[in-house]
Design a protein around this motif. Structure first.
Motif, PDB file in Angstrom:
ATOM      1  N   ASP A  21      63.577   8.459   7.580  1.00  0.00           N
ATOM      2  CA  ASP A  21      64.678   9.333   7.176  1.00  0.00           C
ATOM      3  C   ASP A  21      64.264  10.802   7.192  1.00  0.00           C
ATOM      4  N   LEU A  22      62.957  11.053   7.211  1.00  0.00           N
ATOM      5  CA  LEU A  22      62.461  12.426   7.261  1.00  0.00           C
ATOM      6  C   LEU A  22      62.567  13.035   8.654  1.00  0.00           C
ATOM      7  N   ILE A  23      62.781  12.191   9.661  1.00  0.00           N
ATOM      8  CA  ILE A  23      62.818  12.652  11.048  1.00  0.00           C
ATOM      9  C   ILE A  23      64.183  13.245  11.369  1.00  0.00           C
ATOM     10  N   GLU A  24      64.175  14.450  11.949  1.00  0.00           N
ATOM     11  CA  GLU A  24      65.403  15.115  12.357  1.00  0.00           C
ATOM     12  C   GLU A  24      65.443  15.247  13.867  1.00  0.00           C
ATOM     13  N   LEU A  84      52.985  19.307  16.292  1.00  0.00           N
ATOM     14  CA  LEU A  84      53.919  18.309  15.797  1.00  0.00           C
ATOM     15  C   LEU A  84      54.580  18.748  14.499  1.00  0.00           C
ATOM     16  N   ASP A  85      55.821  18.306  14.325  1.00  0.00           N
ATOM     17  CA  ASP A  85      56.524  18.594  13.082  1.00  0.00           C
ATOM     18  C   ASP A  85      56.041  17.683  11.957  1.00  0.00           C
ATOM     19  N   ILE A  86      55.742  16.443  12.301  1.00  0.00           N
ATOM     20  CA  ILE A  86      55.367  15.459  11.286  1.00  0.00           C
ATOM     21  C   ILE A  86      54.581  14.332  11.935  1.00  0.00           C
ATOM     22  N   ILE A 113      43.072  13.594  14.843  1.00  0.00           N
ATOM     23  CA  ILE A 113      43.477  14.723  15.684  1.00  0.00           C
ATOM     24  C   ILE A 113      44.975  14.958  15.566  1.00  0.00           C
ATOM     25  N   VAL A 114      45.752  13.893  15.676  1.00  0.00           N
ATOM     26  CA  VAL A 114      47.211  14.021  15.617  1.00  0.00           C
ATOM     27  C   VAL A 114      47.666  14.494  14.237  1.00  0.00           C
ATOM     28  N   ALA A 115      47.071  13.941  13.179  1.00  0.00           N
ATOM     29  CA  ALA A 115      47.477  14.328  11.818  1.00  0.00           C
ATOM     30  C   ALA A 115      47.208  15.802  11.547  1.00  0.00           C
ATOM     31  N   THR A 116      46.083  16.308  12.019  1.00  0.00           N
ATOM     32  CA  THR A 116      45.743  17.707  11.755  1.00  0.00           C
ATOM     33  C   THR A 116      46.501  18.665  12.676  1.00  0.00           C
ATOM     34  N   ALA A 117      47.161  18.133  13.693  1.00  0.00           N
ATOM     35  CA  ALA A 117      47.986  18.957  14.578  1.00  0.00           C
ATOM     36  C   ALA A 117      49.447  18.892  14.168  1.00  0.00           C
ATOM     37  N   SER A 118      49.711  18.592  12.896  1.00  0.00           N
ATOM     38  CA  SER A 118      51.068  18.405  12.403  1.00  0.00           C
ATOM     39  C   SER A 118      51.342  19.320  11.214  1.00  0.00           C
TER      40      SER A 118
END
Length: 261
Positions: A21-24, A84-86, A113-118
């Protein structure tokens, strides 16, 4: 919801359903790896199909990429998305400061890597993953195959001076052979039982030659969504200190379950 789902799977599904639900529309979304993250990918695919939600999904493993494509999510690389937004992912353990141990699914390098690029990292989980002190779950350390036994010996030597209760290390196996990550590396699991200073260990492990990354996620997670088998979820936001309790409604005829049949 199908009655044959285990209580843990029901809890994972509740957390995943609330998280998507957080995704827009138009967001660039990091997608984690593992059983809990797979629920999230399925729920996100349902929104794409039902609502026409447009997004770019950046997977953290080939397994997640395959599932995302199957459910209709537009999959791109992190280099294509750039930022990334999230990111939504699971965790093997989390503490009250929302520090994590991850890597049980073998994708810790791409996940970090992905988490820190968000802009925001959200962890979806069930209550069994919360601990007072990290370390009951074995800490994964990704190492390159060349000289891995030397790297392991150096890790064991380092642990002698660390505030931990256990110091056993094991090479993760896939059958009788070493488990190989998407990047072609090995994983050494550290059975520490209790980690006294997770921040210190996270820093010093990565100084050992041959170590690529470790599964301690310190000051990376922004929010944790804890699902219950009854559909109740608890949402903790580390940034504003808030705790919210909600209820996720789901029915047995949810499309996500038909997709799994």
């Amino acid at each position: 919801m199908p009655a044959d789902l285990s209580p843990i799977d029901k809890a994972k599904f509740a957390a995943a359903r609330r998280a998507v639900d957080l995704i827009e529309d138009g967001m660039r979304v990091g997608m984690g790896t593992g059983s809990t993250a797979a629920w999230m990918v399925r729920c996100l695919g349902e929104r794409v199909r039902q609502e026409g939600l447009r997004l770019q999904g950046v997977p953290t493993s080939t397994r997640t990429a395959d599932l995302a494509r199957q459910v209709g999510i537009d999959v791109v690389s992190l280099d294509e998305a750039k930022w990334l937004d999230i990111t939504i992912d699971g965790a093997d353990e989390f503490d009250r400061e929302l520090n994590l141990i991850k890597g049980g699914g073998g994708a810790l390098l791409q996940e970090k890597i992905v988490a820190t690029a968000s802009d925001q990292m959200v962890v979806i989980t069930d209550a069994s993953k919360e601990v007072n002190h990290l370390g009951a779950f074995p800490l994964p350390v990704e190492v390159i195959p060349f000289g891995w036994q030397t790297s392991r010996a150096l890790i064991e030597e380092l642990l002698e001076s660390m505030d931990v209760l256990g110091r056993q290390t094991t090479l993760r196996l896939n059958g009788s052979q070493p488990y190989v990550t998407d990047e072609g590396n090995y994983i050494v699991d550290l059975h520490l039982n209790r980690i006294g200073n997770a921040r210190q260990i996270a820093l010093v492990l990565n100084q050992i030659p041959g170590v690529v990354e470790n599964g301690l996620f310190i000051d990376i997670c922004d929010m944790v969504i804890i699902g219950g088998s009854d559909g109740k979820v608890e949402i903790r936001d580390i940034n504003d200190g808030s705790i919210a309790n909600e209820k996720v409604d789901f029915a047995e005829d949810d499309n996500i379950f038909h997709d799994m049949e």
